[in-house]
Design an enzyme around this catalytic site. Sequence first.
Site, short mmCIF file in Angstrom:
data_model
loop_
_atom_site.label_atom_id
_atom_site.label_comp_id
_atom_site.label_asym_id
_atom_site.label_seq_id
_atom_site.Cartn_x
_atom_site.Cartn_y
_atom_site.Cartn_z
N HIS A 21 7.75 49.94 51.90
CA HIS A 21 8.42 51.24 51.85
C HIS A 21 8.15 52.01 53.14
CE1 HIS A 21 9.48 50.52 47.70
NE2 HIS A 21 8.25 50.05 47.54
N GLY A 36 -5.83 32.65 40.81
CA GLY A 36 -5.40 33.73 39.93
C GLY A 36 -5.62 35.10 40.54
N ARG A 71 -10.05 36.31 54.23
CA ARG A 71 -10.65 35.78 55.46
C ARG A 71 -11.00 34.33 55.23
NH1 ARG A 71 -10.85 40.62 57.29
NH2 ARG A 71 -12.36 42.18 57.56
#
Length: 184
Positions: free
Chosen positions: A115, A142, A180
């Site tokens: 946005h 997950g 990372r």
Amino acid sequence: MSQTERQKMQAGDWYCCIDSELSVLRHQARLAVHQHNHRAPDPSEPLSSPLAALFAEHGQNCLIETPFHCAYGINITLGHQVYMNSGCTILDSAPVRIGDRTMLGPNVQIYCAQHHKDKALRAEGLEIAYPVTLGSDVWIGGGVIILPGTSIGDGAIVGAGAVVTRDVEAGVTVVGNPARALPR
């Protein structure tokens, strides 16, 4: 001749998401997703017919567990044997490509839209969308969130709960927020 908001979105330009044509496309996606999420499991049809008809392309033997959600569906391309566990969300305002044998854990979220940073333009619905690409043989744990414009290379692993804010090289394992690389 001016472009429609859909044409601007597909071109990777700033567009207004509060648009009647885009609303119709999102409604069509919601209908297909609803049908998918409320169908009886059918082992002979690993990818439900509503999603198969909605997606840009799909390979063989893809399985998307319920519930599933996508914004448009028309920008999603799946390779062969893609697996998505329950609760996955793909906000596909730009192309989302998922390679062969890639697995997504439960509640993985893929976002393409960004946005506008100017609050007045954001209030008017102005956004831009960047593609997301997952290579082949990728494992997404997950609860991972994948942000707009990122690519994850072949054979990479993204640990559960990671937030992918930049590209991940092939064969690398990343964890954390922001994600990372782990030492090899």
